[in-house]
Structures are given as C-alpha cells and as structure tokens.
Design a protein around this motif. Structure first.
Motif, PDB file in Angstrom:
ATOM      1  N   GLN A 161     -10.551  12.122  -0.240  1.00  0.00           N
ATOM      2  CA  GLN A 161     -10.183  11.869  -1.637  1.00  0.00           C
ATOM      3  C   GLN A 161      -9.195  10.717  -1.735  1.00  0.00           C
ATOM      4  O   GLN A 161      -9.307   9.873  -2.622  1.00  0.00           O
ATOM      5  CB  GLN A 161      -9.583  13.134  -2.266  1.00  0.00           C
ATOM      6  N   ALA A 162      -8.234  10.676  -0.824  1.00  0.00           N
ATOM      7  CA  ALA A 162      -7.212   9.628  -0.845  1.00  0.00           C
ATOM      8  C   ALA A 162      -7.805   8.256  -0.551  1.00  0.00           C
ATOM      9  O   ALA A 162      -7.227   7.242  -0.930  1.00  0.00           O
ATOM     10  CB  ALA A 162      -6.093   9.947   0.151  1.00  0.00           C
ATOM     11  N   ALA A 163      -8.955   8.219   0.095  1.00  0.00           N
ATOM     12  CA  ALA A 163      -9.614   6.947   0.410  1.00  0.00           C
ATOM     13  C   ALA A 163     -10.550   6.484  -0.706  1.00  0.00           C
ATOM     14  O   ALA A 163     -11.061   5.366  -0.662  1.00  0.00           O
ATOM     15  CB  ALA A 163     -10.399   7.074   1.714  1.00  0.00           C
ATOM     16  N   THR A 164     -10.738   7.316  -1.715  1.00  0.00           N
ATOM     17  CA  THR A 164     -11.634   6.980  -2.817  1.00  0.00           C
ATOM     18  C   THR A 164     -11.089   5.812  -3.630  1.00  0.00           C
ATOM     19  O   THR A 164      -9.889   5.708  -3.857  1.00  0.00           O
ATOM     20  CB  THR A 164     -11.818   8.210  -3.736  1.00  0.00           C
ATOM     21  N   GLY A 216      -4.898   3.599   1.133  1.00  0.00           N
ATOM     22  CA  GLY A 216      -4.695   2.177   1.387  1.00  0.00           C
ATOM     23  C   GLY A 216      -3.347   1.692   0.896  1.00  0.00           C
ATOM     24  O   GLY A 216      -2.670   0.904   1.572  1.00  0.00           O
ATOM     25  N   LEU A 217      -2.948   2.157  -0.285  1.00  0.00           N
ATOM     26  CA  LEU A 217      -1.625   1.789  -0.803  1.00  0.00           C
ATOM     27  C   LEU A 217      -0.521   2.310   0.107  1.00  0.00           C
ATOM     28  O   LEU A 217       0.459   1.611   0.384  1.00  0.00           O
ATOM     29  CB  LEU A 217      -1.435   2.326  -2.224  1.00  0.00           C
ATOM     30  N   LEU A 218      -0.685   3.540   0.574  1.00  0.00           N
ATOM     31  CA  LEU A 218       0.291   4.130   1.489  1.00  0.00           C
ATOM     32  C   LEU A 218       0.445   3.275   2.744  1.00  0.00           C
ATOM     33  O   LEU A 218       1.559   2.910   3.133  1.00  0.00           O
ATOM     34  CB  LEU A 218      -0.151   5.553   1.856  1.00  0.00           C
ATOM     35  N   LYS A 219      -0.671   2.935   3.366  1.00  0.00           N
ATOM     36  CA  LYS A 219      -0.621   2.135   4.587  1.00  0.00           C
ATOM     37  C   LYS A 219      -0.003   0.762   4.314  1.00  0.00           C
ATOM     38  O   LYS A 219       0.848   0.298   5.079  1.00  0.00           O
ATOM     39  CB  LYS A 219      -2.025   1.972   5.153  1.00  0.00           C
ATOM     40  N   HIS A 220      -0.437   0.130   3.225  1.00  0.00           N
ATOM     41  CA  HIS A 220       0.080  -1.193   2.876  1.00  0.00           C
ATOM     42  C   HIS A 220       1.594  -1.160   2.702  1.00  0.00           C
ATOM     43  O   HIS A 220       2.306  -2.009   3.249  1.00  0.00           O
ATOM     44  CB  HIS A 220      -0.607  -1.680   1.598  1.00  0.00           C
ATOM     45  N   CYS A 266      -5.189  -3.817   6.084  1.00  0.00           N
ATOM     46  CA  CYS A 266      -3.887  -3.432   5.531  1.00  0.00           C
ATOM     47  C   CYS A 266      -4.042  -2.384   4.433  1.00  0.00           C
ATOM     48  O   CYS A 266      -3.123  -1.628   4.160  1.00  0.00           O
ATOM     49  CB  CYS A 266      -3.191  -4.684   4.999  1.00  0.00           C
ATOM     50  N   PHE A 267      -5.212  -2.317   3.811  1.00  0.00           N
ATOM     51  CA  PHE A 267      -5.435  -1.423   2.670  1.00  0.00           C
ATOM     52  C   PHE A 267      -6.453  -0.326   2.943  1.00  0.00           C
ATOM     53  O   PHE A 267      -6.986   0.273   2.010  1.00  0.00           O
ATOM     54  CB  PHE A 267      -5.890  -2.243   1.455  1.00  0.00           C
ATOM     55  N   VAL A 268      -6.741  -0.057   4.203  1.00  0.00           N
ATOM     56  CA  VAL A 268      -7.703   0.986   4.535  1.00  0.00           C
ATOM     57  C   VAL A 268      -7.296   1.631   5.854  1.00  0.00           C
ATOM     58  O   VAL A 268      -6.821   0.954   6.764  1.00  0.00           O
ATOM     59  CB  VAL A 268      -9.154   0.421   4.597  1.00  0.00           C
ATOM     60  N   LEU A 269      -7.459   2.955   5.937  1.00  0.00           N
ATOM     61  CA  LEU A 269      -7.160   3.631   7.186  1.00  0.00           C
ATOM     62  C   LEU A 269      -8.280   3.332   8.176  1.00  0.00           C
ATOM     63  O   LEU A 269      -9.456   3.356   7.813  1.00  0.00           O
ATOM     64  CB  LEU A 269      -7.030   5.138   6.966  1.00  0.00           C
ATOM     65  N   VAL A 270      -7.907   3.037   9.406  1.00  0.00           N
ATOM     66  CA  VAL A 270      -8.892   2.718  10.439  1.00  0.00           C
ATOM     67  C   VAL A 270      -8.634   3.589  11.667  1.00  0.00           C
ATOM     68  O   VAL A 270      -7.523   4.081  11.883  1.00  0.00           O
ATOM     69  CB  VAL A 270      -8.869   1.218  10.831  1.00  0.00           C
ATOM     70  N   GLY A 271      -9.675   3.768  12.459  1.00  0.00           N
ATOM     71  CA  GLY A 271      -9.536   4.534  13.694  1.00  0.00           C
ATOM     72  C   GLY A 271      -9.082   5.951  13.420  1.00  0.00           C
ATOM     73  O   GLY A 271      -9.643   6.643  12.573  1.00  0.00           O
ATOM     74  N   ALA A 289      -1.650  11.899   6.729  1.00  0.00           N
ATOM     75  CA  ALA A 289      -0.486  12.542   7.362  1.00  0.00           C
ATOM     76  C   ALA A 289       0.190  11.600   8.356  1.00  0.00           C
ATOM     77  O   ALA A 289       1.423  11.506   8.380  1.00  0.00           O
ATOM     78  CB  ALA A 289      -0.906  13.837   8.050  1.00  0.00           C
ATOM     79  N   SER A 290      -0.589  10.899   9.168  1.00  0.00           N
ATOM     80  CA  SER A 290       0.031   9.999  10.147  1.00  0.00           C
ATOM     81  C   SER A 290       0.706   8.815   9.461  1.00  0.00           C
ATOM     82  O   SER A 290       1.759   8.358   9.912  1.00  0.00           O
ATOM     83  CB  SER A 290      -0.997   9.508  11.179  1.00  0.00           C
ATOM     84  N   GLN A 291       0.126   8.336   8.368  1.00  0.00           N
ATOM     85  CA  GLN A 291       0.745   7.220   7.644  1.00  0.00           C
ATOM     86  C   GLN A 291       2.008   7.669   6.913  1.00  0.00           C
ATOM     87  O   GLN A 291       2.985   6.921   6.848  1.00  0.00           O
ATOM     88  CB  GLN A 291      -0.258   6.589   6.674  1.00  0.00           C
ATOM     89  N   LEU A 292       1.991   8.887   6.360  1.00  0.00           N
ATOM     90  CA  LEU A 292       3.211   9.416   5.730  1.00  0.00           C
ATOM     91  C   LEU A 292       4.323   9.557   6.768  1.00  0.00           C
ATOM     92  O   LEU A 292       5.478   9.219   6.500  1.00  0.00           O
ATOM     93  CB  LEU A 292       2.936  10.750   5.047  1.00  0.00           C
ATOM     94  N   ALA A 293       3.983  10.053   7.951  1.00  0.00           N
ATOM     95  CA  ALA A 293       4.982  10.200   9.021  1.00  0.00           C
ATOM     96  C   ALA A 293       5.505   8.833   9.447  1.00  0.00           C
ATOM     97  O   ALA A 293       6.719   8.666   9.669  1.00  0.00           O
ATOM     98  CB  ALA A 293       4.377  10.944  10.203  1.00  0.00           C
ATOM     99  N   TYR A 294       4.604   7.866   9.569  1.00  0.00           N
ATOM    100  CA  TYR A 294       5.034   6.514   9.938  1.00  0.00           C
ATOM    101  C   TYR A 294       5.963   5.942   8.875  1.00  0.00           C
ATOM    102  O   TYR A 294       7.009   5.371   9.191  1.00  0.00           O
ATOM    103  CB  TYR A 294       3.809   5.611  10.139  1.00  0.00           C
ATOM    104  N   TRP A 295       5.603   6.097   7.601  1.00  0.00           N
ATOM    105  CA  TRP A 295       6.424   5.564   6.520  1.00  0.00           C
ATOM    106  C   TRP A 295       7.795   6.228   6.499  1.00  0.00           C
ATOM    107  O   TRP A 295       8.808   5.586   6.237  1.00  0.00           O
ATOM    108  CB  TRP A 295       5.706   5.716   5.188  1.00  0.00           C
TER     109      TRP A 295
END
Length: 179
Positions: free
Chosen positions: A39-42, A53-57, A86-91, A96-102
């Motif tokens: 859903q978050a990737a929609t 994508g916004l989260l990762k960016h 930069c705007f899409v989760l890859v691999g 959850a991993s991007q929230l932890a990184y942020w």
C-alpha cells in the motif's frame, strides 16, 4: 497537517529548529500508519510519488545534507543513473527498515547540530551545477532547508494517504495518539 510543536527553552534556537524538523517528520510517519509495504508503494496520482518513496527520499536527503555539513560524502551518491531509486524501495528495503534508518539519521542530525559551536558556522555547497559556485551556507540554513523539504513532502504524503484510503491527517493523528 499542522501539529503543535512545543515551545523551546528560552534561547534554545537549535532545540526549536530540531523540534520543528521532527514535527514535520511526524507527518510522514503518520501517513504510513497501518499500511502494508505494498500500500505504501502505491502511486494513486499522476505523480510517481508514493509514501514509501517519500520516506526513503527524505531519509536520504537528511543524511546527505548533514554529511555535507560535516564535509563528508553522502552515504548514497545519486546521479542521473540512479536518481529514480531515491523514490522507490529496492531490494530488501521495507517501510520498517526505512523508518529505522530515518530514526538513526534523525538522531545523528540532532547530535551533530547540538555539537557544532554555532549555527552561524558554515560549510561549502557541493560543486554541482545547480548550486552557485563557491557558495557557503550555515548550519541554520541546513536546518531550515531540511524543515522546508520535509514539510513539502509531508503535504504530499497527506494527499497520497487520503487518496489511498480516505484517511485524513486528523484521523491519523488520532490513531497515533490512541497508540
């Protein structure tokens, strides 16, 4: 959606700026509440923007600006060949991993900003064609830049989330406060 940011201690400009930055980060975190990675990737609009994508960016942008302020290279080098990532989760990247990184990046931002002798201290902008040559900016400038970048994308996140399932920022704040 505007949320209340507590007043800083008298004379604590750093604390005030960091609090406003964290308040804007909260808009992104709230927009992701209760969503699956799918859903978050929609991308529910004509734009290619998604919540993940916004989260990762934003995590990358914050990390890269603080690295520049430290006069270090950003953790991820972006150019025309990989800008789209930069705007899409890859691999194996997940929300959850991007929230932890942020969260880690945010702690590093706060630690660094609290450690600099003065918000008036400067650092050079990169030698990129979109920056003026030989330009220097202050630590205050970088915090204001991060606040404006995060706020702009938090507004995007509100619209994307409402387009996904009708949840408004007011409802998401209530959900967050309910636990």
């Amino acid at each position: 959606m505007v949320t209340h940011v507590s007043a800083e201690a008298p004379g604590d400009e750093r604390g005030a700026l960091l609090s406003f930055l964290d308040g804007e980060r909260g808009g992104i975190r709230r927009a992701l509440l209760g969503l699956t990675d799918e859903q978050a990737a929609t991308r529910p609009s004509a734009s290619d923007l998604s919540l993940s994508g916004l989260l990762k960016h934003l995590a990358e942008v914050e990390q890269s600006w603080i690295a520049r302020a430290r006069q270090e290279a950003p953790a991820v080098q972006r150019d025309e060949s990989n800008w789209h990532e930069c705007f899409v989760l890859v691999g194996d990247e997940t929300v959850a991993s991007q929230l932890a990184y942020w969260e880690k990046v945010a702690a590093e931002t706060e630690s660094f900003i609290r450690s600099v002798p003065s918000l008036d201290d400067t650092f050079p902008l990169p030698n990129d064609p979109w920056f003026p040559p030989d330009e220097r900016v202050s630590m205050r400038w970088v915090l204001l830049r991060l606040i404006s970048e995060t706020a702009r994308h938090a507004g995007h996140a509100d619209i994307i989330r409402e387009s996904l399932d009708g949840a408004t920022a007011f409802e998401l704040v209530a959900r967050e406060q309910a636990g």
